[in-house]
Design a protein around this motif. Structure first.
Motif, short mmCIF file in Angstrom:
data_model
loop_
_atom_site.label_atom_id
_atom_site.label_comp_id
_atom_site.label_asym_id
_atom_site.label_seq_id
_atom_site.Cartn_x
_atom_site.Cartn_y
_atom_site.Cartn_z
N ARG A 133 -13.42 15.88 -22.15
CA ARG A 133 -14.06 17.31 -22.29
C ARG A 133 -12.99 18.36 -23.00
O ARG A 133 -12.04 18.56 -22.23
N TYR A 134 -12.94 18.63 -24.44
CA TYR A 134 -11.99 19.44 -24.71
C TYR A 134 -11.84 20.95 -24.12
O TYR A 134 -13.03 21.62 -24.41
N ARG A 135 -10.72 21.20 -23.64
CA ARG A 135 -10.73 22.43 -23.14
C ARG A 135 -9.19 23.44 -24.04
O ARG A 135 -8.70 23.94 -23.31
N ALA A 136 -9.22 23.45 -25.23
CA ALA A 136 -8.35 23.96 -26.04
C ALA A 136 -6.97 23.52 -25.54
O ALA A 136 -5.90 24.03 -25.53
N ASN A 137 -7.04 22.07 -25.18
CA ASN A 137 -5.54 21.39 -24.78
C ASN A 137 -5.72 20.05 -25.57
O ASN A 137 -6.60 19.20 -25.37
N LEU A 138 -4.74 19.99 -26.37
CA LEU A 138 -4.48 18.92 -27.26
C LEU A 138 -4.39 17.70 -26.43
O LEU A 138 -4.70 16.31 -27.00
N GLU A 139 -3.89 17.55 -25.27
CA GLU A 139 -3.90 16.29 -24.34
C GLU A 139 -5.23 15.45 -24.38
O GLU A 139 -5.66 14.60 -24.67
N HIS A 140 -6.26 16.40 -24.22
CA HIS A 140 -7.69 15.90 -24.27
C HIS A 140 -8.09 15.31 -25.69
O HIS A 140 -8.62 14.18 -25.63
N LEU A 141 -7.67 15.74 -26.73
CA LEU A 141 -7.93 15.19 -28.00
C LEU A 141 -7.08 13.95 -28.29
O LEU A 141 -7.56 13.10 -28.83
N ARG A 142 -5.85 14.02 -27.74
CA ARG A 142 -5.06 12.91 -27.86
C ARG A 142 -5.62 11.44 -27.17
O ARG A 142 -5.69 10.46 -27.67
N THR A 143 -6.14 11.98 -25.95
CA THR A 143 -6.78 10.90 -25.19
C THR A 143 -7.98 10.21 -25.93
O THR A 143 -8.11 9.01 -25.88
N PHE A 144 -8.73 11.21 -26.54
CA PHE A 144 -9.92 10.65 -27.46
C PHE A 144 -9.49 10.18 -28.59
O PHE A 144 -10.20 8.89 -28.73
N GLU A 145 -8.43 10.41 -29.23
CA GLU A 145 -8.04 9.59 -30.30
C GLU A 145 -7.43 8.40 -29.88
O GLU A 145 -7.75 7.31 -30.80
N LYS A 146 -6.58 8.31 -29.12
CA LYS A 146 -5.61 6.86 -28.93
C LYS A 146 -6.47 6.00 -28.00
O LYS A 146 -5.96 4.65 -27.84
N ASN A 147 -7.21 6.40 -26.75
CA ASN A 147 -7.62 5.46 -26.10
C ASN A 147 -9.00 5.17 -26.26
O ASN A 147 -10.20 5.87 -26.56
N MET A 148 -9.23 3.91 -26.69
CA MET A 148 -10.41 3.27 -27.18
C MET A 148 -11.60 3.37 -26.11
O MET A 148 -12.68 3.18 -26.51
N GLY A 149 -11.29 3.25 -24.90
CA GLY A 149 -12.26 3.41 -23.84
C GLY A 149 -12.83 4.77 -23.84
O GLY A 149 -14.07 4.97 -23.31
N CYS A 150 -12.22 5.68 -24.46
CA CYS A 150 -12.68 7.13 -24.50
C CYS A 150 -13.55 7.23 -25.75
O CYS A 150 -13.16 7.25 -26.64
N ARG A 151 -14.96 7.37 -25.48
CA ARG A 151 -15.83 7.23 -26.75
C ARG A 151 -16.24 8.57 -27.25
O ARG A 151 -16.78 8.60 -28.23
N ASP A 209 -16.71 22.72 -27.09
CA ASP A 209 -17.28 24.00 -27.07
C ASP A 209 -16.84 25.00 -28.45
O ASP A 209 -16.27 24.24 -29.14
N ALA A 210 -17.18 26.38 -28.21
CA ALA A 210 -16.88 27.07 -29.37
C ALA A 210 -15.42 27.04 -29.68
O ALA A 210 -14.93 27.48 -30.78
N THR A 211 -14.66 26.63 -28.51
CA THR A 211 -13.08 27.07 -28.76
C THR A 211 -12.55 25.96 -29.88
O THR A 211 -11.51 26.03 -30.11
N ALA A 212 -13.37 24.84 -29.94
CA ALA A 212 -12.85 23.88 -31.11
C ALA A 212 -13.31 24.24 -32.58
O ALA A 212 -13.00 23.54 -33.49
N GLU A 213 -13.94 25.39 -32.70
CA GLU A 213 -14.48 25.65 -34.11
C GLU A 213 -13.20 25.88 -35.07
O GLU A 213 -13.49 25.77 -36.33
N GLU A 214 -12.25 26.36 -34.51
CA GLU A 214 -11.13 26.79 -35.58
C GLU A 214 -9.83 26.05 -35.21
O GLU A 214 -9.37 25.94 -33.92
N GLY A 215 -9.09 25.42 -36.25
CA GLY A 215 -7.87 25.01 -35.86
C GLY A 215 -7.60 23.59 -35.26
O GLY A 215 -6.63 23.01 -35.03
N LEU A 216 -8.87 23.08 -35.10
CA LEU A 216 -8.89 21.43 -34.60
C LEU A 216 -8.95 20.52 -35.46
O LEU A 216 -10.00 20.50 -36.18
#
Length: 85
Positions: free
Chosen positions: A49-67, A72-79
């Motif tokens: 669950r992305y919460r304006a924290n790049l750690e969640h994004l990195r987990t999604f990108e690097k962990n193949m088990g995280c599908r 939410d709207a906080t990801a609309e700009e700059g992500l």
């Protein structure tokens, strides 16, 4: 709506070849509900669950088990979601 999240979870379970999915939801509370519903169906580690924290994004990108990444709207700009290929 939780029914849509359950349909998405069923579709993902039936299509394991779909490795990564990003779900965009305008409302923070709805994004939380979608994230929780998907975690209940697919497992906690499979959904970030992305919460304006790049750690969640990195987990999604690097962990193949995280599908699934639920944003939410906080990801609309700059992500930048183009790095993961």
């Amino acid at each position: 709506n939780e029914d849509r999240a359950l349909v998405l979870a069923s579709w993902l379970a039936a299509n394991p070849d779909i490795r990564k999915v990003i779900v965009f939801v305008d409302d923070c509370e709805v994004a939380d509900m979608v994230s929780n519903a998907l975690q209940n169906q697919l497992g906690f580690a499979a959904v970030a669950r992305y919460r304006a924290n790049l750690e969640h994004l990195r987990t999604f990108e690097k962990n193949m088990g995280c599908r699934v990444l639920v944003c939410d709207a906080t990801a609309e700009e700059g992500l930048n979601l183009q790095r993961g290929g």
